[in-house]
Design a protein around this motif. Structure first.
Motif, PDB file in Angstrom:
ATOM      1  N   MET A 175       1.663  -3.875 -20.016  1.00  0.00           N
ATOM      2  CA  MET A 175       1.421  -1.775 -19.710  1.00  0.00           C
ATOM      3  C   MET A 175       2.403  -0.990 -18.847  1.00  0.00           C
ATOM      4  SD  MET A 175      -0.116   0.591 -21.564  1.00  0.00           S
ATOM      5  CE  MET A 175       1.466   2.214 -21.393  1.00  0.00           C
ATOM      6  N   VAL A 176       3.188  -1.997 -17.576  1.00  0.00           N
ATOM      7  CA  VAL A 176       3.773  -1.614 -16.578  1.00  0.00           C
ATOM      8  C   VAL A 176       5.274  -1.502 -17.073  1.00  0.00           C
ATOM      9  CG1 VAL A 176       4.676  -1.866 -14.422  1.00  0.00           C
ATOM     10  CG2 VAL A 176       1.941  -2.364 -14.585  1.00  0.00           C
ATOM     11  N   ALA A 177       5.461  -2.836 -17.635  1.00  0.00           N
ATOM     12  CA  ALA A 177       6.988  -2.997 -18.568  1.00  0.00           C
ATOM     13  C   ALA A 177       7.274  -1.420 -19.764  1.00  0.00           C
ATOM     14  CB  ALA A 177       6.879  -4.060 -19.501  1.00  0.00           C
ATOM     15  N   LEU A 188       5.587   1.536 -19.822  1.00  0.00           N
ATOM     16  CA  LEU A 188       5.888   2.120 -19.171  1.00  0.00           C
ATOM     17  C   LEU A 188       7.252   2.522 -18.329  1.00  0.00           C
ATOM     18  CD1 LEU A 188       2.365   2.484 -17.050  1.00  0.00           C
ATOM     19  CD2 LEU A 188       3.407   3.964 -19.109  1.00  0.00           C
ATOM     20  N   GLY A 189       8.066   2.031 -18.786  1.00  0.00           N
ATOM     21  CA  GLY A 189       9.064   1.338 -18.098  1.00  0.00           C
ATOM     22  C   GLY A 189       9.899   0.778 -16.493  1.00  0.00           C
ATOM     23  N   HIS A 190       9.641   0.254 -16.479  1.00  0.00           N
ATOM     24  CA  HIS A 190       9.743  -0.943 -14.720  1.00  0.00           C
ATOM     25  C   HIS A 190       9.942  -2.286 -15.247  1.00  0.00           C
ATOM     26  CE1 HIS A 190       7.418   2.679 -12.467  1.00  0.00           C
ATOM     27  NE2 HIS A 190       6.611   2.555 -13.191  1.00  0.00           N
ATOM     28  N   ASN A 191      11.157  -2.857 -15.217  1.00  0.00           N
ATOM     29  CA  ASN A 191      11.629  -4.201 -15.747  1.00  0.00           C
ATOM     30  C   ASN A 191       9.986  -4.907 -14.390  1.00  0.00           C
ATOM     31  OD1 ASN A 191      12.831  -5.822 -15.691  1.00  0.00           O
ATOM     32  ND2 ASN A 191      15.013  -5.051 -15.221  1.00  0.00           N
ATOM     33  N   ARG A 207       1.325  -3.862  -8.052  1.00  0.00           N
ATOM     34  CA  ARG A 207      -0.797  -3.983  -8.136  1.00  0.00           C
ATOM     35  C   ARG A 207      -1.131  -3.509  -9.440  1.00  0.00           C
ATOM     36  NH1 ARG A 207      -0.917   0.149  -3.776  1.00  0.00           N
ATOM     37  NH2 ARG A 207      -3.448   0.619  -4.408  1.00  0.00           N
ATOM     38  N   ALA A 208       0.074  -2.838 -10.210  1.00  0.00           N
ATOM     39  CA  ALA A 208      -0.781  -2.583 -11.549  1.00  0.00           C
ATOM     40  C   ALA A 208      -0.048  -3.963 -12.428  1.00  0.00           C
ATOM     41  CB  ALA A 208       0.378  -0.789 -11.573  1.00  0.00           C
ATOM     42  N   THR A 212      -3.181  -6.331 -13.101  1.00  0.00           N
ATOM     43  CA  THR A 212      -4.246  -6.406 -14.415  1.00  0.00           C
ATOM     44  C   THR A 212      -3.230  -6.108 -15.610  1.00  0.00           C
ATOM     45  OG1 THR A 212      -3.932  -3.720 -13.581  1.00  0.00           O
ATOM     46  CG2 THR A 212      -6.048  -5.375 -12.739  1.00  0.00           C
ATOM     47  N   HIS A 213      -2.116  -5.736 -15.924  1.00  0.00           N
ATOM     48  CA  HIS A 213      -2.138  -5.318 -17.076  1.00  0.00           C
ATOM     49  C   HIS A 213       0.134  -5.213 -16.717  1.00  0.00           C
ATOM     50  CE1 HIS A 213      -5.537  -4.109 -18.770  1.00  0.00           C
ATOM     51  NE2 HIS A 213      -6.114  -2.888 -17.823  1.00  0.00           N
ATOM     52  N   ARG A 220       6.977   2.581  -3.288  1.00  0.00           N
ATOM     53  CA  ARG A 220       6.511   2.624  -4.670  1.00  0.00           C
ATOM     54  C   ARG A 220       6.489   0.808  -5.842  1.00  0.00           C
ATOM     55  NH1 ARG A 220       6.786   6.029  -9.110  1.00  0.00           N
ATOM     56  NH2 ARG A 220       7.348   5.519 -10.781  1.00  0.00           N
ATOM     57  N   ALA A 256       1.286  -0.899  -0.219  1.00  0.00           N
ATOM     58  CA  ALA A 256       0.055   0.007   0.127  1.00  0.00           C
ATOM     59  C   ALA A 256       0.375   1.410   0.245  1.00  0.00           C
ATOM     60  CB  ALA A 256      -0.916   0.004   1.207  1.00  0.00           C
ATOM     61  N   LEU A 314       2.709  -0.678  -5.578  1.00  0.00           N
ATOM     62  CA  LEU A 314       2.592  -0.346  -6.732  1.00  0.00           C
ATOM     63  C   LEU A 314       2.474  -0.282  -7.620  1.00  0.00           C
ATOM     64  CD1 LEU A 314       0.110   2.197  -6.512  1.00  0.00           C
ATOM     65  CD2 LEU A 314       2.026   3.957  -6.946  1.00  0.00           C
ATOM     66  N   VAL A 315       3.777  -1.189  -7.827  1.00  0.00           N
ATOM     67  CA  VAL A 315       3.849  -1.131  -9.345  1.00  0.00           C
ATOM     68  C   VAL A 315       3.225  -3.239  -9.300  1.00  0.00           C
ATOM     69  CG1 VAL A 315       6.128  -2.718 -10.805  1.00  0.00           C
ATOM     70  CG2 VAL A 315       5.912  -0.704 -10.208  1.00  0.00           C
TER      71      VAL A 315
END
Lengths: 315, 234
Positions: A177-179, A181-184, A169-170, A173-174, A163, A160, A166-167
């Motif tokens: 999309m998370v990747a 946005l630049g997240h490894n 939890r995101a 669902t997708h 960061r 909760a 947050l990644v």
């Protein structure tokens, strides 16, 4: 009444223990789509590693080190096993985790043997804490509850408030999309898998001595943990918590009830003795049917809502 | 086209065993708005996904002097390409604010901040604490575009931003795109509404059956009735 309070306390301890396994598994399933058959094997591994460490040193070292060892092993499995298998699809991943569960089971029997090991509650916690209606309640059970609650708070705060949470939890669902946005995301997968394994290992550390550490413990708990995860809804931590507590309580209560089904139904005003065609069913005593109860509950909840209690995805 | 920011050569892509792209070539120069046109199934969306590394692909993709033909999606994003998906892919359980900060990163495209997002679209500030799943379709579209801009990309690829939106929101999206372009951000746009695509883009590519079948300015396309009839008009 006192009897009921005891059963409820035990149910709560057991439910929270289930949550330590199901929270990790539900994140792994929800995020990576991997139905990890080996999850309960990491629980078993945690218990055995803790047994060895507490024999060599002591329980408190085991409490810290064993989950780390199991978590590190989980990270290796994800990075060098699952990731390589991933491109061949879900069936290959399923078979991989299934095979892994068998390998862990066999290796444990090779190292520690086929019989239960003498993994005992540490002496410093081996005393009755209080008594309810003349029955002494072991301090270690309260310790288990404390550790589980602490891990729940840590997990909740991580998801909760950070960061990384947050990644994660995101990515439930997708993940694609998370990747983008630049997240490894592959690295986050490894961390979630390792974290889930470490939690399962910790559950093994604190439960292996309270219950029993033997080569069958993964199988016994694994199916129930799956029921919890599906019942709570894939990927839902809050669903896993609710389902863990429900199944923990219901199973403990039903084990504690030494009466026939017809008698129990009679107590709540349902008199079924007249339905003689099912007399064999009414004669079953509830505690004997206890192992079936989690799955019965699962079927009922899935019939009402195929996504489980709090699941947002059905696939 | 040595000045190209994005250069794609011989790009093939597959969904499973079926090949969707067949040797796509395209270039985008810095500061341009380039539109990818074509009917449904022509391969426009897949082209964007293939550039992002999100589908199985082969061919050459260079971006800002770097070979990203085999790079992973997060590395491509970090190199400075932002992507706005057709299905929007908002994170419905997270708040509007959380969706936005998930896109936050340093990038070559400047310093687009949360305040900039709120200034571009004040409604996002008003709904900052609401779950993104509760936003209207138009608000979700604004959210995804701003979320991608938070990563400071130098090139934004946007897939069908006006699809399914009310006319007023379509206008708002168009304004937003023009403001993004005015900041100097390069845009590669997939757009079904020809009028918008032709009005705001400097060059257009028309795709059909997984290939590029036309390349030119909007004026060239307006003059080329045969291409429009064969590849665009229904």
């Amino acid at each position: 009444m006192d009897q009921l309070l005891l059963i409820l306390l035990n149910g709560l301890v057991y439910g929270l223990l289930l949550f330590m396994l199901s929270s990790g598994l539900t994140l792994i399933v929800g995020m990576m789509g991997v139905l990890n058959f080996a999850h309960a094997s990491f629980y078993m591994l945690g218990a055995y590693v803790a047994f060895s460490i507490s024999t060599l040193m002591n329980f408190w070292v085991a409490l810290i080190v064993a989950p780390l060892v199991v978590g590190a092993l989980g990270a290796l499995v994800e990075q060098y096993g699952l990731r390589a298998v991933h491109k061949h699809g879900h069936l290959a991943e399923l078979l991989f985790t299934f095979g892994l569960a068998m390998i862990i089971g066999e290796v444990i029997q090779l190292i520690w043997g086929r019989w239960p090991v003498a993994y005992r509650v540490p002496e410093s916690l081996d005393f009755p804490l209080f008594s309810i209606g003349g029955t002494a309640y072991p301090a270690y059970r309260m310790f288990m509850m404390g550790v589980s609650l602490f891990m729940f708070v840590v997990l909740y705060a991580t998801l909760a408030r950070t960061r990384l949470g947050l990644v994660v939890r995101a990515a439930l669902t997708h993940p694609d999309m998370v990747a983008m946005l630049g997240h490894n995301v592959p690295r986050v997968f490894t961390m979630v898998f390792a974290g889930g394994c470490a939690l399962a290992g910790l559950a093994g550390v604190i439960a292996g001595n309270a219950y029993q550490t033997d080569p069958g413990m993964a199988l016994a708990l694994g199916a129930i943990v799956f029921a919890v995860v599906v019942m709570g809804g894939l990927g839902s931590i809050s669903g896993a918590l609710i389902a863990s507590l429900i199944i923990g309580l219901v199973q403990t209560v039903s084990i504690g009830l030494d009466m026939k089904l017809s008698t129990a139904l009679g107590r709540i005003g349902l008199h079924v003795d007249g339905i003689t065609a099912l007399s064999d069913v009414w004669d079953i005593s509830i505690n004997r049917a206890a192992p079936v109860v989690p799955f019965l509950l699962l079927v009922i909840i899935l019939a009402i809502n195929p996504r489980g209690l709090a699941g947002s995805r059905s696939s | 086209m040595s000045a190209a920011m994005l250069s794609v050569r011989g790009l093939d892509a597959w969904y499973g065993k079926s090949q969707v792209l067949r040797g796509v070539d395209l270039d985008v120069a810095p500061g341009e708005i380039v539109a990818l046109l074509g009917r449904n199934g022509a391969g426009r969306s897949t082209t964007l996904k293939a550039i992002m590394g999100a589908v199985q692909r082969s061919g050459q993709v260079h971006f800002a002097g770097r070979d990203i033909s085999a790079a992973l999606p997060h590395d491509i994003a970090r190199a400075g390409i932002g992507y706005v998906a057709e299905d929007r892919a908002i994170f419905p359980d997270l708040t509007t604010y959380q969706n936005l900060i998930l896109g936050e990163k340093r990038g070559p495209g400047g310093s687009f901040t949360l305040d900039d997002a709120y200034a571009l679209f004040p409604r996002l500030r008003e709904r900052a604490g609401a779950p993104a799943g509760a936003l209207s379709g138009g608000e979700q579209q604004m959210l995804t575009i701003c979320r991608t801009l938070m990563g400071n990309p130098s090139l934004v690829m946007i897939d069908e931003p006006t699809e399914g939106l009310a006319p007023m929101m379509v206008q708002a999206v168009r304004d937003l795109l023009e403001r993004v372009a005015a900041r100097g951000t390069t845009i590669l746009l997939v757009e079904q509404k020809l009028a918008i695509a032709l009005a705001i883009s400097r060059r257009v590519y028309v795709m059909g059956r997984g290939r590029v079948v036309f390349e030119g300015t909007p004026a060239d396309l307006a003059a080329d009735g045969a291409t429009r009839r064969e590849w665009l008009e229904v």
